[in-house]
Enzyme design. Structure first.
Site, mmCIF file in Angstrom:
data_model
loop_
_atom_site.group_PDB
_atom_site.id
_atom_site.type_symbol
_atom_site.label_atom_id
_atom_site.label_comp_id
_atom_site.label_asym_id
_atom_site.label_seq_id
_atom_site.Cartn_x
_atom_site.Cartn_y
_atom_site.Cartn_z
ATOM 1 N N LYS B 79 4.972 9.596 7.898
ATOM 2 C CA LYS B 79 5.589 8.343 7.444
ATOM 3 C C LYS B 79 7.090 8.368 7.713
ATOM 4 C CE LYS B 79 5.745 5.347 3.304
ATOM 5 N NZ LYS B 79 5.360 5.175 1.877
ATOM 6 N N SER B 164 2.987 0.702 0.395
ATOM 7 C CA SER B 164 3.910 0.732 1.503
ATOM 8 C C SER B 164 3.463 1.631 2.658
ATOM 9 C CB SER B 164 5.277 1.217 1.030
ATOM 10 O OG SER B 164 5.233 2.559 0.617
ATOM 11 N N SER B 188 1.655 3.212 -3.511
ATOM 12 C CA SER B 188 1.819 3.132 -2.056
ATOM 13 C C SER B 188 0.994 4.123 -1.238
ATOM 14 C CB SER B 188 3.294 3.310 -1.682
ATOM 15 O OG SER B 188 4.016 2.150 -1.947
#
Lengths: 95, 499
Positions: B79, B164, B188
């Site tokens: 990420k 997210s 998330s």
């Protein structure tokens, strides 16, 4: 909780974010809505409740007060929008 | 030839150990898949094929020499919230511009030290603020899942992959990496996992080091993996977790061998069903999913207990005080002076204001302003302090529940994946995506989402397990039982590979 436009502008100045007139208007409604919604917390009696500071009780970790890192000014300034001789170059601060 | 990208992390690990294929072959298969898919899905904001090939070559040497490490040669996505040494890290915000960290996050370093290969940086909502991956400066991530129409055909409407960690969930479900790193501040990891048929675990606060992860809300942020299977999540978390002197909130406790716990089953385990999660308007299919989960655990020998977590409804409003407050403080560092973008104005204040107006997206600006407001003079006690007191009550609810149960079972999300634009116009509607996940962050507990069924639209739904602090082991044990009963949910149609 109604947030008026003057408050929106004051908060934006505190947060150092430039907002346009149109944005100030829409933020007035958006922030008011969100603050109205969080106001439901007023229903909860917290008069005898301590605020949460940690999820799991844990002693504060201590370490010797010695330099553990350093002499890397070139790395520290490597991503600067503007730098010279390992110094950050910033706009004029003092008139 | 076998499609190597279809393997789970554990299967690929076994294949490498048996020398069925090399780390280089495995890595090349993913690099090819990313090249063919990223235009349609936008899961990666920065593929790093050369970096990956170099790591894979090193792994092949180690495998040949008999010195392979736990994740040797296994290609992962990372990420973009995790700092990567010398490789652009942006948190998917314009304000970080071309920032190349001179350091690696601790979680990332743990993975590379275990031999893993990094395929690239994954898309996410800007600064991890969002539930649909619609706030990224690099554009939306498209879910590999599509809705089933009445005619039995898949619709071409684009769905969100959750957020997210939307790049992580899309990449794992689309076979663009074996597993991915992710972070979870209010849901998330778990919400995008639920929306894409993948497994996601947010460990106990303190289990993973936050060092080198772009900070959003420091008292809530935790790293964890998104994976194809429960076993893969166990393997990943074991490697990611560690005590780190560089993060004072990381916990100095041994990390158990989670994989070893997987076969233990749930005989005699006490499972709590919180009545407050039966929210108004819960759809029949979410209710059925929950009932299925209860039935599977009961059939495997667990006992089911009704419990009450009375402060549940206050978790989300309290979160939307605590998280923006901490974000406004954390994001104050982006001032255009030391790194990132700078928009020069007429004086210093003007430069700050122009830089931050241009660099932050709309949702991030909104949260900074909310956070600034609740922390401003005269309001601190009414908002932030009040919210932190409510947090104590939320945690107390769980502490009480642990007297009667060992694990809690709930749905992960109130509804299946939605289309772009369906919720992005209304911040409060978007915030409600996290209604079942956010309590876990507020109380600092471990939470895990496991795929458990499909919606009437043919898209995935997840069940959430919540555990006692540092008892991730019970979550893995229980999740394995659900996975065994529900099966796995691979994407049925790789439409994005065509043409």
């Amino acid at each position: 909780m109604h947030v008026d436009e003057a408050t929106v502008r004051r908060i934006a100045r505190l947060a150092r974010i430039k907002i346009s007139d149109a944005e100030a208007k829409s933020l007035e409604a958006e922030l008011s809505n969100i603050l109205d919604w969080v106001a439901q917390l007023d229903e909860v009696d917290t008069s005898a409740v301590e605020p949460m500071t940690r999820v799991v009780a844990q002693a504060m970790k201590m370490r010797d007060d010695v330099v553990a890192d350093g002499e890397i000014a070139d790395l520290v300034t490597a991503n600067a929008p503007s730098s010279e001789d390992n110094f950050f170059v910033v706009p004029k601060v003092v008139e | 030839m076998t499609d190597l990208t279809k393997f789970s992390l554990a299967e690929a690990r076994d294949g490498l150990a048996k020398k069925s294929f090399s780390a280089r072959e495995l890595t090349d298969a993913f690099i090819t898949a990313i090249e063919a898919s990223n235009g349609a899905l936008n899961a990666y904001v920065l593929p790093t094929p050369e970096h990956a090939r170099a790591q894979a070559a090193e792994s092949d040497k180690r495998i040949a020499a008999g010195t392979a490490r736990a994740l040797e040669g296994l290609p992962l996505g990372n990420k973009d919230l995790f700092a990567t040494k010398g490789i652009r890290t942006t948190a998917c915000s314009k304000i970080l511009d071309d920032f190349k960290p001179p350091y690696e996050s601790t979680v990332g370093q743990n993975l590379w030290d275990a031999g893993a290969v990094m395929l690239g940086k994954l898309n996410n909502d800007e600064f991890a603020m969002g539930s649909s991956n619609e706030t990224s400066a690099f554009g939306n991530v498209v879910s590999p899942w599509r809705r089933l129409g009445r005619d039995g055909k898949r619709s071409t409407d684009k769905l969100v992959p959750g957020g997210s960690s939307g790049g992580s969930s899309a990449a794992v479900s689309a076979n663009l990496c074996l597993a991915a790193t992710a972070t979870d501040t209010g849901g998330s990891i778990r919400q995008p996992a639920a929306l894409t048929g993948t497994v996601g675990i947010k460990p106990t606060y303190g289990r993973c080091s936050r060092w080198g992860i772009v900070a959003f809300a420091s008292s809530l942020d935790q790293a964890g993996p998104i994976t194809k299977t429960v076993r893969d999540a166990a393997i990943m978390l074991k490697a990611m977790a560690s005590h780190d002197p560089k993060d004072t909130t990381s916990v100095d406790a041994p990390v158990p061998d989670y994989e070893a716990a997987l076969g233990k089953g749930v005989k005699g385990l006490r499972v709590g069903i919180p009545k407050e999660y039966r929210v108004d308007g819960m759809s029949a299919e979410i209710q059925k999913l929950w009932d299925d989960g209860i039935a599977w655990l009961k059939a495997a020998g667990a006992t089911i207990h009704d419990i009450s977590l009375p402060h549940t409804k206050y978790a989300l409003p309290a979160y939307y005080i605590v998280a923006p407050a901490e974000a406004s403080s954390n994001l104050a560092r982006y001032d255009g002076m030391r790194y990132g973008m700078r928009v020069t104005g007429s004086n210093l204040t003007d430069t700050y204001e122009l830089t931050r107006a241009a660099g932050f997206g709309r949702e991030v600006r909104r949260r900074i302003l909310i956070g600034t407001y609740v922390l401003s003079a005269g309001y601190y006690d009414a908002y932030y302090l009040k919210a932190q007191k409510v947090r104590t009550l939320i945690k107390r609810d769980f502490d009480e529940a642990w007297n009667f149960v060992d694990v809690v079972l709930t749905p992960t999300t109130p509804s299946p994946a939605f289309a772009f634009g369906e919720k992005s116009g209304d911040p409060l509607a978007m915030y409600l995506e996290d209604i079942f996940t956010v309590t876990v962050n507020m109380a600092g507990l471990p939470g895990m989402s496991v795929p458990a069924g499909l919606s009437s639209q043919g898209t995935p739904l997840g069940l959430q397990l919540i555990g006692k602090p540092f008892d991730e082991t019970t979550l893995f044990q229980t999740a394995q039982v659900i996975e065994d009963a529900a099966g796995r949910f691979p994407v049925p149609d790789r439409w994005w590979m065509k043409g």
